[in-house]
Design an enzyme around this catalytic site. Structure first.
Site, mmCIF file in Angstrom:
data_model
loop_
_atom_site.group_PDB
_atom_site.id
_atom_site.type_symbol
_atom_site.label_atom_id
_atom_site.label_comp_id
_atom_site.label_asym_id
_atom_site.label_seq_id
_atom_site.Cartn_x
_atom_site.Cartn_y
_atom_site.Cartn_z
ATOM 1 N N GLU A 282 2.673 1.143 9.507
ATOM 2 C CA GLU A 282 3.406 1.736 10.628
ATOM 3 C C GLU A 282 2.915 1.198 11.979
ATOM 4 O O GLU A 282 2.942 1.902 12.992
ATOM 5 C CB GLU A 282 3.328 3.273 10.608
ATOM 6 C CG GLU A 282 3.808 3.898 9.329
ATOM 7 C CD GLU A 282 5.198 3.444 8.907
ATOM 8 O OE1 GLU A 282 5.975 2.988 9.771
ATOM 9 O OE2 GLU A 282 5.503 3.514 7.714
ATOM 10 N N GLY A 283 2.478 -0.040 11.978
ATOM 11 C CA GLY A 283 1.930 -0.662 13.179
ATOM 12 C C GLY A 283 0.429 -0.530 13.164
ATOM 13 O O GLY A 283 -0.099 0.584 13.206
#
Length: 590
Positions: free
Chosen positions: A437-438
């Site tokens: 998610e980053g």
């Protein structure tokens, strides 16, 4: 050991410190009474301990199984039954929209539910977790026809959802994606391409899997401005036919082995556009921002379970004698919890965990205020704080979640390094949360590169106003230390603004320590508030006296032992990029 949900602390933060029970005054959350909140916490605490936790180790040992001939993925023993119980109990619908079968309860309650699920079975929690994000994206951006076809079944958990972004040649730089969407005469699109690292891409838990897929239309720019979002179901609802989207294999991972992380091949699969053409990133960020907060709760959940395991071990493991005299004179040795170095590790776990929980629930409460408060100004202020703190929650809670799991393993010593004890699985499971998610470095760049300058700097100005208002109150414990940390954050913010605009490398070099500094200052603010509330309750003779006194000790520990890190973070930030960037290419392996 058996999981014990930290219900006393959750209730203390939610009801006593944050006043989440007041959300029931707003039209959107009239049912969210304090009594209902307590009931929900109790029920999920039992469900997590009795249903999810017992199958967690088997999920790690068995993992998911892939059949290359049929492209079928089978989840570990017990997962299917547990997932069925989860959806039948209504947990997938907790804060989902009422019009699609959801309960419409505050988002902050899902935060605490996510923590308990992730403490006890992170792998299983991934399946409904990604579905929730798909619900939010579809609800915010999907056409009415798509909502009517898919939302009710996603909310009920009958169907699950995925987020398909990454490809073999690109992760963060999504402008490089090659998946293509070809328009058809009937208004649908044929999706062709390969996605990797897709959580829940194929499994046996739900009747259908709804993929949200980033792809490019013909002639679209080869940048993120040319990306569109498409809904691609595994099974076509109108005909019941299998859509040609198949799992091409499972990733071989160090952890979360009960979560099916798939390579997905889209072979001219039918899809429907979600939102506007070439506006897919905006639609997908609805899902990604929610997922980032959920991943933060994963870090906290694992950290809590690691703390419980290491605390239980430290109370029972007999080794050596207390330096000040035998604490267990009738036994052969003292429990290791008497030793200062073990205490140091346990205190770090406990104090950071409780601070992180307060930060997460504070952010969740602001999220609810941003959508439910009748005053538009309050809604905007709350949304500003959510935007600013989302990367902080994701990065700091997963950094410290992993660190605390690792510290927990150290408390167990050699036992922690064996599969006979659960700490090694917790360390392995938690490590991914700092990446997906980053990555946490991307979160820091988002904070410094986007959030600080957003709306002309309004977000960070509002944060400082919040912090200073509390630090200036007469009732604020540790006001001097808190004020000093706020001043350090102001100094760092000003330095980044001054140095980073003419030289972006300066801002990028400072980004990760700056995010951590924001987190430490936020925890100082919240520990001051928790200490104030605990003292007020003690003075009134209310509440759990042991827990409240423990809060006072923990607050002191935070301000004495942990917050001083802010001083060297400021020095790190303001020392600039020079020593980091001075290494010439030929020096690296000389």
């Amino acid at each position: 050991m058996n999981y014990q949900a930290p219900l006393n602390d959750m209730q203390f933060v939610l009801l006593d410190v944050l006043g989440v029970g007041n959300l029931s005054q707003f039209d959107k959350y009239t049912d969210a009474s304090p009594e209902l909140i307590v009931t929900i916490l109790d029920e999920m605490g039992k469900f997590s301990a009795e249903v999810l936790h017992p199958i967690n180790k088997a999920g790690d040992q068995q993992g998911c199984q892939y059949d290359p001939e049929t492209h079928v993925v089978t989840t570990p023993e017990g997962f299917k039954a547990a997932y069925k119980q989860f959806v039948e109990a209504g947990w997938t619908a907790l804060d989902a929209p009422v019009e699609w079968g959801g309960q419409g309860l505050p988002h902050v309650l899902k935060f605490v539910v996510d923590e308990m699920v992730c403490s006890t079975n992170l792998s299983l929690g991934m399946y409904p977790g990604l579905t929730h994000g798909a619900i939010s994206a579809l609800h915010a951006h999907g056409a009415d026809e798509l909502k009517e076809t898919y939302l009710a079944k996603l909310v009920s958990g009958e169907w699950s959802g995925t987020m398909c972004l990454t490809e073999p040649q690109c992760g963060t730089d999504l402008g490089l994606i090659r998946t293509r969407a070809t328009p058809q005469d009937d208004g649908t699109y044929l999706i062709e391409g390969t996605k990797i690292w897709i959580t829940g891409g194929e499994h046996d838990l739900a009747d259908n899997i709804v993929h949200l897929v980033l792809a490019k239309l013909p002639g679209a720019p080869d940048t993120t401005k040319g990306i569109s979002l498409f809904l691609v179901p595994k099974v076509l609802p109108d005909s019941g036919e299998r859509n040609p989207v198949y799992c091409g294999g499972l990733e071989h991972k160090m952890g979360i082995k009960g979560s099916a992380t798939c390579v997905m091949n889209f072979e001219s699969a039918r899809g429907w556009l979600v939102g506007e053409a070439n506006d897919g990133m905006r639609a997908m960020f609805t899902m990604m921002n929610e997922a980032r907060l959920m991943v933060g709760m994963q870090g906290l959940g694992i950290a809590e379970m690691a703390y419980q395991e290491s605390l239980g071990f430290a109370r029972e493991r007999l080794q050596g004698r207390a330096l000040t005299g035998a604490a267990n004179p009738d036994g052969p040795a003292d429990p290791i919890i008497v030793h200062p170095d073990v205490r140091r590790m346990l205190m770090r776990q406990k104090v950071l965990n409780e601070g992180m929980r307060a930060l997460a629930l504070f952010t969740g409460h602001q999220l609810d205020l941003s959508v439910a408060h009748p005053d538009a100004t309050v809604r905007e202020e709350a949304d500003d704080l959510v935007q600013l703190l989302t990367p902080v929650v994701k990065a700091f809670l997963t950094d410290e979640g992993f660190n605390n799991a690792n510290v927990g393993l150290q408390v167990l010593g050699g036992a922690g390094f064996t599969t006979d004890w659960p700490l090694e699985q917790l360390v392995r499971d938690c490590r991914i949360a700092r990446i997906y998610e980053g990555t946490n470095g991307i979160q820091a760049l988002d904070l410094v590169g986007r959030k600080l300058g957003m709306a002309g700097g309004r977000l960070v100005v509002r944060l400082f106003a919040l912090l200073k208002a509390w630090a200036g109150a007469e009732s604020a414990p540790y006001a001097d230390q808190l004020t000093s940390s706020i001043q350090a954050l102001e100094h760092a913010t000003g330095w980044i603004a001054e140095q980073g605009i003419p030289d972006p490398d300066q801002a990028a070099a400072a980004a990760s320590p700056y995010l951590r500094l924001v987190a430490l200052v936020m925890l100082a603010y919240l520990w001051s508030r928790m200490a104030a509330t605990a003292q007020e309750k003690l003075d009134r003779g209310e509440g759990n006296e042991a827990m409240l006194n423990g809060k006072l000790v923990s607050a002191r520990y935070y301000f004495e032992k942990l917050l001083p890190e802010a001083e060297w973070l400021l020095r790190d930030i303001t020392s600039g990029k020079e020593s980091m960037m001075a290494m010439q290419e030929e020096y690296w392996a000389a």
